[in-house]
Design a protein around this motif. Structure first.
Motif, short mmCIF file in Angstrom:
data_model
loop_
_atom_site.label_atom_id
_atom_site.label_comp_id
_atom_site.label_asym_id
_atom_site.label_seq_id
_atom_site.Cartn_x
_atom_site.Cartn_y
_atom_site.Cartn_z
N MET A 30 0.81 -1.21 0.00
CA MET A 30 0.00 0.00 0.00
C MET A 30 0.85 1.26 0.00
SD MET A 30 -2.98 -0.85 -0.53
CE MET A 30 -3.52 0.87 -0.54
N LEU A 31 2.03 1.19 0.60
CA LEU A 31 2.94 2.34 0.56
C LEU A 31 3.35 2.65 -0.88
CD1 LEU A 31 4.59 4.42 2.14
CD2 LEU A 31 6.43 2.73 2.31
N VAL A 32 3.66 1.60 -1.63
CA VAL A 32 4.04 1.77 -3.04
C VAL A 32 2.83 2.26 -3.85
CG1 VAL A 32 4.82 0.58 -5.13
CG2 VAL A 32 5.86 0.03 -2.91
N VAL A 33 1.67 1.65 -3.62
CA VAL A 33 0.45 2.03 -4.35
C VAL A 33 0.11 3.50 -4.13
CG1 VAL A 33 -2.06 1.73 -4.40
CG2 VAL A 33 -0.57 -0.27 -4.48
N MET A 34 0.14 3.94 -2.88
CA MET A 34 -0.22 5.32 -2.59
C MET A 34 0.82 6.31 -3.10
SD MET A 34 -3.14 5.71 -1.55
CE MET A 34 -4.36 4.39 -1.50
N THR A 35 2.07 5.88 -3.19
CA THR A 35 3.10 6.73 -3.79
C THR A 35 2.77 6.99 -5.26
OG1 THR A 35 4.82 5.88 -2.29
CG2 THR A 35 5.56 6.95 -4.32
N VAL A 36 2.38 5.94 -5.96
CA VAL A 36 2.01 6.08 -7.37
C VAL A 36 0.76 6.94 -7.51
CG1 VAL A 36 1.30 4.86 -9.47
CG2 VAL A 36 3.06 3.88 -7.99
N PHE A 37 -0.26 6.69 -6.66
CA PHE A 37 -1.47 7.50 -6.70
C PHE A 37 -1.17 8.97 -6.41
CE2 PHE A 37 -4.64 3.85 -5.68
CZ PHE A 37 -4.83 3.65 -7.03
N GLY A 38 -0.28 9.20 -5.43
CA GLY A 38 0.08 10.57 -5.07
C GLY A 38 0.75 11.31 -6.20
N LEU A 39 1.62 10.62 -6.93
CA LEU A 39 2.29 11.23 -8.09
C LEU A 39 1.33 11.46 -9.25
CD1 LEU A 39 5.59 9.12 -8.09
CD2 LEU A 39 5.32 11.49 -7.33
N ASN A 40 0.28 10.64 -9.30
CA ASN A 40 -0.65 10.73 -10.43
C ASN A 40 -1.57 11.94 -10.35
OD1 ASN A 40 -1.84 9.45 -12.85
ND2 ASN A 40 -3.65 9.24 -11.55
N ILE A 41 -1.84 12.43 -9.14
CA ILE A 41 -2.77 13.55 -8.98
C ILE A 41 -2.31 14.81 -9.73
CG2 ILE A 41 -3.72 15.19 -7.30
CD1 ILE A 41 -4.13 12.92 -5.38
N PRO A 42 -1.05 15.28 -9.53
CA PRO A 42 -0.64 16.47 -10.29
C PRO A 42 -0.55 16.23 -11.80
CG PRO A 42 1.21 15.55 -9.06
CD PRO A 42 -0.02 14.87 -8.57
N ILE A 43 -0.27 15.00 -12.20
CA ILE A 43 -0.22 14.67 -13.62
C ILE A 43 -1.61 14.82 -14.25
CG2 ILE A 43 0.05 12.76 -15.26
CD1 ILE A 43 2.40 11.79 -13.60
N ASN A 44 -2.60 14.23 -13.59
CA ASN A 44 -3.98 14.35 -14.10
C ASN A 44 -4.46 15.79 -14.07
OD1 ASN A 44 -5.66 11.19 -13.28
ND2 ASN A 44 -3.84 11.63 -14.47
N LYS A 45 -4.09 16.51 -13.00
CA LYS A 45 -4.50 17.91 -12.87
C LYS A 45 -3.96 18.74 -14.03
CE LYS A 45 -6.54 21.11 -10.39
NZ LYS A 45 -7.99 21.09 -10.14
N TYR A 46 -2.72 18.44 -14.45
CA TYR A 46 -2.12 19.16 -15.57
C TYR A 46 -2.87 18.86 -16.87
CZ TYR A 46 1.16 20.28 -19.31
OH TYR A 46 1.72 20.77 -20.46
N LEU A 47 -3.16 17.60 -17.12
CA LEU A 47 -3.85 17.22 -18.36
C LEU A 47 -5.25 17.83 -18.43
CD1 LEU A 47 -2.78 13.46 -18.60
CD2 LEU A 47 -1.92 15.38 -19.97
N TYR A 48 -5.92 17.94 -17.28
CA TYR A 48 -7.25 18.54 -17.26
C TYR A 48 -7.17 20.06 -17.45
CZ TYR A 48 -8.58 14.08 -15.09
OH TYR A 48 -8.77 12.75 -14.81
N SER A 49 -6.25 20.69 -16.72
CA SER A 49 -6.17 22.16 -16.73
C SER A 49 -5.73 22.70 -18.08
CB SER A 49 -5.21 22.65 -15.64
OG SER A 49 -3.89 22.19 -15.88
N THR A 50 -4.95 21.92 -18.83
CA THR A 50 -4.50 22.36 -20.16
C THR A 50 -5.50 22.02 -21.25
OG1 THR A 50 -3.26 20.28 -20.41
CG2 THR A 50 -2.05 22.20 -19.58
N GLY A 51 -6.57 21.30 -20.89
CA GLY A 51 -7.59 20.95 -21.87
C GLY A 51 -7.21 19.82 -22.80
#
Length: 312
Positions: A13-34
């Protein structure tokens, strides 16, 4: 040194949440740039994972799934994959990352209540205290971090409600599928859950994928970001979660949601966007302390074992 079953579950779960945590700003960028809409991202994740898990299943041991279990996997796929990811993607596009991080701390509370109702897991003072302590640590970390809300990303009620609802459906998924995690392999579970999720989502979201701006531009970086989401934050993480479910309880797994703002803060410090402070150390202690209390609390099996001993 050989790790115990619980230690393996925590490491997963430590590894899983690390990946999830890194994914949030990535998704935020893709959404914010359209480049991608939340609807398109959800369809891409559902479709890619369904295909990937079915391909992998061709090279693994075949498992026959009972009809009743297939229904549970269908419900789990709809709640834990389709609805959870759709609501979170929509919410992240509407509200701020700060608010989203705070709201994710509600996951352990939902998991604790649902586990008590559906799996008859006891709610002890130690478990409830751990959930509260971890949530306070995550909220304290978010409020003391140097995070800036950019224009257009302010707190929106609809976005906050969507993120909160996503946590409820994710907790429900963890609870109802836990008994199956010891019966079937992660590949078998995921190929069916993502199949149902993709099948139901296809008529609604396929057009959002075909019209996405991402596929109309030449820059390679957005494609690499999407690859991380599909391979890392979808295929890899959801293959690991059933392995953790075999070893630790749903409430404990949900407690790791509180680590996402901690991971985001660590990345910001590493990139020079933030600095390490006493407040961050205190927040980390509260979060890990909460995880420890929930882990150390008595499970249903512990209570039943003690009851048998007293009767002898």
């Amino acid at each position: 040194m050989t790790l115990s079953q619980k230690q393996q579950g925590h490491l997963i779960m430590l590894v899983v949440m690390t990946v999830f945590g890194l994914n949030i700003p990535i998704n935020k960028y893709l959404y914010s740039t359209g480049l991608l809409t939340p609807m398109a991202m959800t369809m891409l994740r559902m479709g890619f994972a369904a295909i990937a898990f079915w391909v992998v299943s061709l090279f693994t041991k075949k498992e026959k799934v009972d009809r009743r279990d297939l229904l549970i996997l269908c419900i789990g796929g709809i709640s834990g994959m389709l609805i959870n990811q759709s609501l979170f993607a929509y919410g992240l596009g509407q509200t701020s990352s700060v608010d989203a991080s705070i709201i994710t701390t509600s996951g352990p509370l939902f998991a604790m209540i649902l586990a008590a109702v559906l799996l008859k897991e006891p709610i002890t003072f130690k478990k409830a205290g751990g959930v509260l302590l971890g949530g306070l640590g995550a909220i304290f970390l978010v409020y003391t971090s140097n995070q800036v809300v950019t224009p257009g990303q302010g707190s929106a009620l609809a976005g906050d409600i969507a993120v909160l609802s996503a946590q409820l459906f994710y907790a429900f998924y963890l609870v109802i599928t836990r008994p199956l995690s010891t019966k079937y392999s992660p590949i078998t579970m995921m190929k069916w859950m993502f199949f149902f999720a993709a099948l139901i989502n296809l008529p609604v979201s396929y057009n959002a994928v075909f019209t996405a701006q991402l596929f109309r531009q030449p820059d390679i970086m957005p494609y690499l970001m999407l690859s991380f989401t599909l391979l890392g934050a979808t295929f890899f993480t959801y293959m690991m979660i059933p392995l953790a479910q075999r070893r630790i309880r749903p409430t404990t797994i949900s407690m790791y949601n509180n680590m996402q703002p901690l991971i985001a803060s660590g990345v910001a410090i590493y990139m020079g966007m933030d600095r390490f402070t006493f407040e961050k150390l205190l927040a980390a202690i509260l979060i890990f302390g909460g995880v420890y209390l929930v882990t150390a609390s008595k499970s249903r099996a512990d209570v039943e074992r003690e009851s048998k001993i007293e009767q002898q």
